[in-house]
Design an enzyme around this catalytic site. Structure first.
Site, mmCIF file in Angstrom:
data_model
loop_
_atom_site.group_PDB
_atom_site.id
_atom_site.type_symbol
_atom_site.label_atom_id
_atom_site.label_comp_id
_atom_site.label_asym_id
_atom_site.label_seq_id
_atom_site.Cartn_x
_atom_site.Cartn_y
_atom_site.Cartn_z
ATOM 1 N N SER C 296 -85.856 19.681 -31.217
ATOM 2 C CA SER C 296 -85.796 18.692 -32.290
ATOM 3 C C SER C 296 -86.928 17.690 -32.193
ATOM 4 O O SER C 296 -87.386 17.355 -31.089
ATOM 5 C CB SER C 296 -84.482 17.898 -32.223
ATOM 6 O OG SER C 296 -83.384 18.753 -32.214
ATOM 7 N N HIS C 372 -77.093 14.655 -33.291
ATOM 8 C CA HIS C 372 -76.704 15.630 -32.268
ATOM 9 C C HIS C 372 -75.849 14.991 -31.174
ATOM 10 O O HIS C 372 -74.890 15.591 -30.703
ATOM 11 C CB HIS C 372 -77.945 16.297 -31.661
ATOM 12 C CG HIS C 372 -78.644 17.202 -32.627
ATOM 13 N ND1 HIS C 372 -78.041 18.313 -33.161
ATOM 14 C CD2 HIS C 372 -79.898 17.153 -33.170
ATOM 15 C CE1 HIS C 372 -78.882 18.920 -33.989
ATOM 16 N NE2 HIS C 372 -80.019 18.237 -34.017
#
Lengths: 463, 463, 463, 463
Positions: C296, C372
């Site tokens: 990410s 997340h």
């Protein structure tokens, strides 16, 4: 053809000569359409012409069908002279080209005709139905085997197992398919929708092969019960009120019924592949299931037994044995322990003998045994009073067999059977057969003593 | 085989005898597996054995393939003596049974082998690929026609049009199918996804035949433009930026591309049926569409023209005409009016003559013409500068044809063509052809004058 | 609204008063249709009326939309007096019935209007598009939040995750869906069909949520690479020429892109559930895959860094550090080792600090981290020069994070984050953050020192 | 609750106080799970938590359900003080924000709880089942209407007709769906599979609405017979041995049964839309079908008749009429012409009067009439001895109605009914009703004479 139907036909011919003429003209018209379909080169209008042929065929009354088939045989078979010419040419010079020419000339035009008929909507189904009609008339019209040979050849190609689709059948299946299971089931008749529903519950599996050109029309189907332990009786499996077990707890899968659905596909075998694929499906879905076995009848057992018993040198030599076997004539003997008990050891021994020793052309005489043993299954267990239905008693004297499919051994078993007709059986079954042999006069069956010895030695190595 | 590849191979054989040995052993192993598959009687393990054969075949290097095919030819062909014996038996007594026996004995074991290979997952695709390989090697290995004959025979049965599924292709179709259209398109190359997308817009239709055993693999596809009026040029249809028309307003459906996708199915014809079914689909969907026509190239026109022009007694007798034809050599002549204009009447006349009068074995020499006229289409119109792409100019001198499918006449046209090779053409096209004949020395082409006369009389009756 | 568009509008109003009138009349007509739809009691003609409303709405020019929304707000909101009356009644006697009455009276008629519009074919898509328009105009027309609230409330109910369908996307997916992935992809832009195809190869997985009323319209999709080891750089994953790996050999699944597709569904969260279901799918399909992690960006890192660096009490106290950070301004610094190397330790430490210590309302300031970590993932690893694309450098200074989803810990992690905003990180990442804190002046960020202490103690317990 | 079940429960409470405690603890646990589900913020584990709640709920014994619902009502309802506070704030400043705040605060947490429960596999079905339980207990537990209101509100949104799928039901439909038709059919009971099969033959149509979250679970279904002429009796339609007619020859479609399947969706209306869509489907498929009409019972006719007859000023004033009506008590009167014949004119007149004049809150008292007339159908014809089944005689005195749907008039009719409760009837039916009024004492029914006059004038304009 029965006497009366023959008489009726005769009568018809006598009374209605004009009717005969009409029918013959109708058959002629159908044949002319066939000819048009065959000579049609561009095939642009093939589908509609094919449809016309099939419609004309379907509309034929019975005598018309005979006339139609007669024309098919005589007008669409290869030309004798052409064949002999091509054969001579090949003899003169056996080249590839002359072989190809010969191959072409021996192929009947009928095959191309059938291929073109297949183009019509529903053509495949119509041709399968046509072969059913051919097969039914074969006894009366032996010539029709020529048509049968063409259709069988085509079907062998079209229904190649590479084109078949295995589908699970359950309560989510369309009713139009399910009603066919009810109609077709050949082993343990399905008593309506409730019975069918029970056979499709969570503790059962049912699979069928389909062909893309015959949608919603099963070719063959198999019914499986998921059980704890290998089933030793079929009535519990057929009981519609039996509680539904948890499939996750099963350790055995019992194939208790397998039915070929299409008479018109007789001789195109699907069964062996079906069993193999079903075993693979079940292994993938239910890893705890470790045994795969049938629960099968011995359809020819009683018949053989009676023949053998009638033989003065026959089956049972001892007084007691002969007497016992006579009880089989008593209705409901299996419900009377005083009759049934003395029969048990005797009948099981004879059943083992029947399966292991009674042969036809070197193979087991029993068709079901031949099928499963030929597939590489193992004759695992005989079960006493395992099918007490009217049919089960009448054909198998209530005995049933578990043929077990152990995937690891199946190929080897299959080869042993294919090459030497060697039957793989458990030591229990072999022991029963050995006991039976002592009741029997030597040499009464086809199996010569020499082979016996050979087989016995082989069996000793197993288990 | 090119000289260099022959040399390479020779070199290999010299340098690496052990390599050759290894390859030969590999081919041998594949053949042994074939034999196992064939002798396997019960077929219980057929599918996995078939898979092994196909894997072994796929792994063969090129020389191994040749060895493999050589074995297939020599070890799986019918036995000469058996054939001659069966032929003699049939000669002695030409009964049905002896005919059936002869039929069986001439059929190569290869056919059964291929049928059994088909059982493997992906077997059909593998066999189609095998035939492609056979066809490609045919020139170098004429023997392989034996294998080709077997595969062609099987495919003719398996890919019977009764088993094919017509599917509409559009932007809802899976990408895995669409990318194959891009790869296969043989008439007007598809320039990537944007071009493809334009060809699947609301004013287009695309249909393909699929076979159930080759999922997501088109066998043949056709591209259709819905237009107002019959299209007279292909570039507007291929323009990715052309505005999308309303399909409801179209009155014509133009088939501008039809592609056979599978080399391995060469000779198994699908095109005529595809066109017929597509016409029916379009009629059902769009009742306002009344004309169905192609926009087709004349792929052999320039070639024929050059041959004929080179002929001293040839194509164009007048000075002016000869001069005009020389302009075809000038690059981009079609963009220069002073060159193009004088050519127009001359070339259109010659094109009409080429399509109507230039024959091969009695049929039109042009393959595209042969296909559509054979299907019963009518040679409706010639279009000037209708395809100015590089290929269109090089092969067809920019001319294109509309072959029109009038369903009411199609069967009659088809029959006329099939029986007498009679070509149905519009009066305009016939007028052009008549004009052309005046430029030409009589008798230069295959069509004898007698037939000409006959045809002319027939043509007169039309329109 | 930009100045120029404002000016254009002004101009229009001045120049075309009649135009305004026309538009206003058009909006009025749409609203009248809405009213008809609402008062229609039997609803027999609801679908066609709803279709009319949506067509009228779609045809509105921009100023008409504003007028339409204005009417929706003022004419379909609950009545003030009715609300106050129901509230008073409830105050007098807080019974269930009076509560139900109050609930009914506060619900805007708009909600029922939208429910009825949904009945039109394509109604759901039209309403999602309407909310997109509302959200886009929200800044200019703050009143529209009233409409937004109604649509958001309905969508929360309609797009309940119980109604969503998880579908795998691959090369078998219809092109109409695939082209939307290309259009929507928000993280690593898809460069045409070839790039897309690579992302759908055998070593990749792609999943999307669909809603039955929006067929072929993905709501959210996620792209996964199956790798050996946890990926530490994204360019290899995006390389269209990268060889395709065998999925069976992968031991990690890397989520490298997750995209919300529908602006009109903003705030209706699907992402967490999607990840969980995808992990379950992958576990079932590929039991050898043991790690599930993202790769990410830190989208706000550079921004924060620059703000902090500008702060005199800011990010980097040491001379060397300040100097190093200035290199970030140099174009292509990452390709010059002499610039990049000294930056590595410093930037990684700052990245760890940014993720662990920089907060907004108690939660991580970085939106991706918030998502997340909020889902229960663990901040596992920071990767140096892991995304060297223009965007990766500009936003994340090339750094990427692996957030790891360990299903066994996910719920506990999630709860710790939900209750106390506690971030679970690996000891490596925590070590980097600790090092960073030494470079930084205390108290510069929102996180008060007391909490720091508390968190540090907690972190100590982990790993 | 019946007396005996109350007593049983009492007994249980007396005898097993520990049992009560256990049940209460079980309900508490289920409620605690609900609370966890609601406070779970990230929702990562929502689906499994929701599954746990539903499992806990399903396992509750009956008294536990009551406890569970009691907790749901008292712990998940909005907070009184919060509501009053928000109401006061809104009173002070009736801004959009304060309205939104008030809207939020009055929404029970239960709604969000139910939305989250929906995420579980099978969640929607479980919630529909929960509402059924709520509705069944409503009489005994009037408080439960609070839960009912929440579920009804959600279902109104979830089962929006825009999300429903119309499916044709026929013999290709999965058995699992078909067996539900047998179970659910509420109008003319289906007598097993054979009866069902007849109702799905080529001359019938059956359609159902499905919701994507309740696969294989019909919400409502309608049975249609394709006939020549408008059916005037239902027994021929229900005869399983009736020959199957050719659908292509039909000119009328008779809706003879419509059944709502889901008790838990009571009040969420689907019927009107179903009829409209089915009419459209049939028009598209069978363009020759020009009439669409029901064949419907008058379920409240006998009941009303007996009440009215008992009234001294009631239904029938003449001696003869009174006497005739008494025959209705005679079993099988309809099979005795001497009893039936004199009844025919009288009963048809009374039936017309019952449908046109007998009102409840201004609408027809008869529920079936209310439904079809409310949809815009026209009261076309009364049929004598049209349903002679036990139920048909008991409820409707054998009379049936054709309500005709003429699409061109349906909207106008619907509006006339919706606005003024005006009933559109054929002149025949109106004539019958006028005749009936002469038998009746004025003013006996709810319809005041003034309105009568008004309606009569309107009726005069029709036909």
């Amino acid at each position: 053809m029965s006497a009366s139907s023959f008489f009726k036909r005769l009568l018809k011919e006598v009374v209605h000569p004009s009717e005969n003429l009409r029918v013959e003209r109708q058959a002629r018209k159908a044949v002319d359409l066939c000819r048009a379909l065959l000579t049609e080169q561009g095939e642009f209008s093939g589908a509609s012409l094919a449809q016309d042929v099939l419609a004309a065929y379907r509309d034929l009354p019975e005598p018309g069908v005979s006339a139609f088939f007669r024309h098919l045989i005589h007008e669409f078979s290869p030309d004798s002279n052409a064949i002999l010419g091509a054969a001579d040419a090949y003899r003169d010079e056996p080249s590839w080209d002359r072989l190809l020419a010969l191959q072409q000339v021996v192929e009947p035009a009928r095959q191309e005709l059938f291929r073109r008929l297949n183009v019509a909507p529903g053509g495949t189904a119509a041709l399968v139905a046509m072969r059913r009609q051919v097969l039914r008339g074969l006894r009366e019209h032996p010539d029709w085997r020529v048509i049968d040979a063409d259709l069988a050849h085509l079907f062998g190609s079209w229904f190649n197992r590479g084109f078949l689709q295995l589908s699970r059948i359950d309560w989510n299946t369309p009713a139009i398919v399910l009603e066919k299971l009810i109609a077709y089931e050949a082993v343990h008749q399905i008593q309506g929708w409730q019975d069918l529903h029970r056979r499709l519950e969570a503790d059962r599996r049912c699979f069928a092969f389909f062909h893309p050109a015959l949608p919603r029309e099963p070719l063959i189907f198999i019914e499986v019960a998921l059980t704890r332990g290998m089933s030793d009786a079929v009535q519990p499996l057929l009981d519609v009120r039996a509680p539904v077990a948890e499939p996750q707890k099963a350790d055995a899968a019992i194939f208790y019924s397998i039915t070929n659905c299409q008479d018109g596909l007789r001789g195109i075998s699907f069964g062996n592949l079906l069993i193999k694929q079903v075993v693979q499906e079940l292994q993938a879905e239910l890893p705890r299931v470790g045994r795969f076995a049938t629960l099968s009848p011995l359809p020819g057992f009683r018949n053989w037994l009676e023949g053998a018993a009638a033989n003065p040198h026959g089956v049972a030599r001892g007084e007691a044995a002969v007497q016992a076997l006579q009880h089989l004539q008593t209705p409901d003997w299996h419900q009377r322990p005083e009759l049934a008990e003395p029969l048990e050891p005797l009948l099981l021994q004879l059943a083992a003998y029947y399966l292991l020793d009674v042969k036809q052309d070197g193979e087991p005489m029993d068709a079901v045994a031949r099928f499963h043993l030929g597939n590489g299954a193992r004759l695992e267990r005989l079960n006493w009073l395992a099918d007490v239905s009217e049919q089960g008693m009448r054909r198998s004297a209530g005995v049933m067999v578990n043929y077990e499919y152990r995937l690891s051994d199946v190929e080897e078993n299959h080869e042993a059977f294919a090459r030497e007709h060697r039957v793989i059986a458990s030591s229990d079954v072999r022991r029963l057969a050995r006991a039976a042999r002592r009741h029997l006069s030597a040499g009464q069956d086809q199996a010569p003593p020499r082979k016996e010895g050979k087989r016995r030695r082989k069996e000793a190595k197993e288990d």
